[in-house]
Design a protein around this motif. Structure first.
Motif, short mmCIF file in Angstrom:
data_model
loop_
_atom_site.label_atom_id
_atom_site.label_comp_id
_atom_site.label_asym_id
_atom_site.label_seq_id
_atom_site.Cartn_x
_atom_site.Cartn_y
_atom_site.Cartn_z
N ARG A 1 -3.16 6.00 1.23
CA ARG A 1 -4.58 5.73 1.40
C ARG A 1 -5.29 6.97 1.90
NH1 ARG A 1 -4.33 1.96 5.22
NH2 ARG A 1 -4.24 0.19 3.78
N ARG B 1 -2.00 1.36 -4.56
CA ARG B 1 -1.19 0.18 -4.27
C ARG B 1 0.06 0.17 -5.15
NH1 ARG B 1 -3.67 -3.25 -1.00
NH2 ARG B 1 -2.23 -4.93 -1.57
N GLU C 1 -7.31 4.02 -2.32
CA GLU C 1 -6.13 3.25 -1.89
C GLU C 1 -5.22 3.07 -3.09
OE1 GLU C 1 -5.95 -0.06 1.18
OE2 GLU C 1 -5.77 -1.22 -0.69
N GLU D 1 -12.48 8.22 -1.08
CA GLU D 1 -11.95 6.92 -0.65
C GLU D 1 -10.99 6.45 -1.74
OE1 GLU D 1 -12.81 5.48 2.22
OE2 GLU D 1 -14.37 6.94 2.76
N VAL E 1 0.85 -1.18 0.00
CA VAL E 1 0.00 0.00 0.00
C VAL E 1 0.90 1.24 0.00
CG1 VAL E 1 -1.80 1.29 1.18
CG2 VAL E 1 -1.85 -1.21 1.19
#
Length: 540
Positions: free
Chosen positions: A353, A374, A372, A370, A350
């Motif tokens: 975030r 990666r 994330e 929202e 990750v």
């Protein structure tokens, strides 16, 4: 009114450096001429010269009719302190200057000054031609069609976001009624809707236009001819036809030049080798006669001497053939950027975030978001101007505080960034000092060498970084990425201000880069060329 611009033998020098050398150009009504050349070659200088705001060392610019209006819209529109957006638009369209001249002429007319009536008539006609009479009534509907709040018109230009300022600049173009347009990088920071509007405006434009742009899709759709400035000779070459025709003709001319040079070299080597052999035979013949004079054989001695003289004559014939061959210049190969992104060790799975993230900047609110990110993601962030793309990047990188929500970044993440404003290398320090601090380079020799690879030489490194052109600052920022190892690359409109060869190198570097990538761009060709695994669209 239909207007034609004729520029003859334009010559501009800065000190000992020649920027333009006897460049000529004719722009008739409806012509849309794209100006192309590497960064720093003189494209903006040419536009300023055509506009009459750049002093000339030689040549002249003529307008037919002489009263035709010329609008020069620079790539970085000046944001004057205290100037509202409405006032900016009036200045950008030329209405402010024309209105000021009309006021002076009106005062002279009221005072009975000699010749005031003619000056008043000319000033009134100019103000009317530039659309000054109905400008206020046109601003509102256009502004609304761009999706911008009416209240922004009375705000200070300096308070606008980058996207809002880009739309304001475009509004200035769409509202203008010049007889000739000189547009310097008009596509910078425009979203897809803005690009389509600008392309439609130019397609229906009856006036002539000279356009500096590095947006390949935009050039394909708008221009009717190309003016190429040679970076070595500083001369101009005119190519009739659109962008594709220019690329084909340039490639053909380059191929023919390389073939002619190759054939010339091969023929010259052949003649030189023949002359060398003929000299060798002549010398060997003389040596043979001296070694074995054959005094008692006059016929044989005469034959040997005659043969030697014939060999010497052949040498002279071959040498004359070499002289007649003349010379063919090798096709010029200019500075060639070889750009790669230095990699840092892999980050964790990750990278960053955002959870319920909200950012508020004045009246603008982004979120909740929202997201994330990666390891290995290649994320394109898209959306119209003002939708919050740069704000999202600032939140993701921790530069902007969150009003609500949480942000987390991996401890092993090393970020390399090209920000939209190119502000990371815009300090008052010298370019060399700013680059060394940003890139983490300790040795001046290493820093100078790296910058030189990006076309930034001895004359650039001692200047304040803030004095560099936008294109030079962009290349300096790319040099930072080449010097520093990064595993997360964040690019906000990276092709703005870059020339075409540098854009192609950037595409190649991004193709080979194996880290995490976050890309904000409206460059349609770049989006086609770069591998993207995820897309986030704001304001959809």
């Amino acid at each position: 009114m239909p207007a034609t611009l004729v520029a003859r033998d334009l010559t501009v020098s800065f000190g000992d450096h020649v920027v333009l050398d006897r460049v000529g150009l004719t722009v008739a009504p409806g012509d849309r001429v794209g100006v192309v050349a590497p960064n720093g070659t003189g494209k903006s200088t040419l536009l300023r010269a055509l506009a009459g705001v750049q002093a000339l060392d030689g040549g002249r610019v003529m307008l037919a009719p002489p009263t035709a209006t010329v609008g020069y819209l620079p790539q970085e529109p000046e944001r004057r302190p205290g100037e509202t957006v409405r006032d900016f638009l009036a200045r950008r369209t030329g209405a402010t200057g024309a209105g000021h001249d009309l006021d002076l002429a009106t005062a002279d007319l009221a005072a009975g000054t000699a010749g005031a009536e003619d000056r008043y008539t000319a000033a009134l006609e100019r103000w009317m031609a530039l659309g000054g009479a109905d400008l206020d009534s046109r601003i509102g509907p256009l502004w609304a069609s761009l999706g911008l709040a009416p209240g922004l018109l009375d705000q200070d230009m300096a308070t606008l976001s980058g996207g809002q300022a880009a739309r304001a600049s475009m509004a200035g173009v769409l509202l203008a009624r010049f007889d000739l347009f000189l547009l310097d990088e008009p596509t910078n920071d425009l979203d897809f809707d803005g690009l389509e509007r600008l392309e439609g405006f130019l397609a229906g434009l009856g006036a002539g236009a000279v356009i500096v742009s590095h947006d390949r899709a935009f050039l394909e759709r708008t221009i009717t001819a190309v003016m190429e400035i040679d970076e070595n000779e500083h001369t101009g070459s005119y190519f009739a036809g659109g962008w594709t025709a220019y690329l084909d003709e340039r490639a053909t001319a380059r191929r023919h030049a390389e073939e002619a040079y190759g054939e010339h070299r091969a023929r010259k080597r052949e003649l030189q080798e023949r002359a060398r052999e003929q000299r060798q035979w002549a010398v060997q013949g003389v040596r043979a006669v001296k070694k074995n004079p054959k005094d008692n054989d006059k016929a044989q001695r005469g034959f040997s001497v005659n043969r030697t003289e014939k060999q010497a004559a052949k040498v002279r014939i071959t040498e004359k053939a070499i002289e007649r061959l003349g010379s063919v210049d090798k096709p010029w190969e200019g500075w060639d950027l070889r750009f790669t992104v230095a990699s840092a060790p892999r980050s964790g799975d990750v990278v960053a975030r955002l959870v319920g993230a909200v950012v508020e900047r004045g009246d603008f609110r982004l979120g909740p978001v929202e997201l994330e990110l990666r390891w290995g993601d290649r994320l394109a962030v898209l959306g119209p101007n003002g939708s919050g793309k740069s704000t999202l990047l600032g939140a993701l990188l921790g530069r902007l505080p969150l009003t609500a929500g949480e942000r987390w970044a991996g401890p092993s993440v090393v970020v390399g960034e090209v920000d939209q404003a190119r502000g990371r290398l815009a300090s008052g320090d010298t370019l060399l000092a700013a680059f060394m601090a940003e890139a983490g380079v300790d040795a001046q020799s290493e820093a100078r060498s790296l910058l030189a690879k990006f076309g930034l030489g001895a004359g650039h490194v001692v200047r304040p970084a803030s004095s560099l052109t936008p294109g030079e600052r962009t290349r300096a920022t790319l040099a930072v990425l080449m010097a520093r190892g990064v595993n997360c690359l964040v690019l906000d409109e990276p092709t703005n201000h870059l020339d075409l060869p540098a854009i192609e190198q950037l595409e190649a570097a991004l193709d080979s880069y194996d880290g995490t990538l976050v890309l904000v761009t409206h460059d349609r060709r770049l989006l086609e060329a770069v591998r993207i695994t995820r897309t986030l669209t704001l304001g959809a």
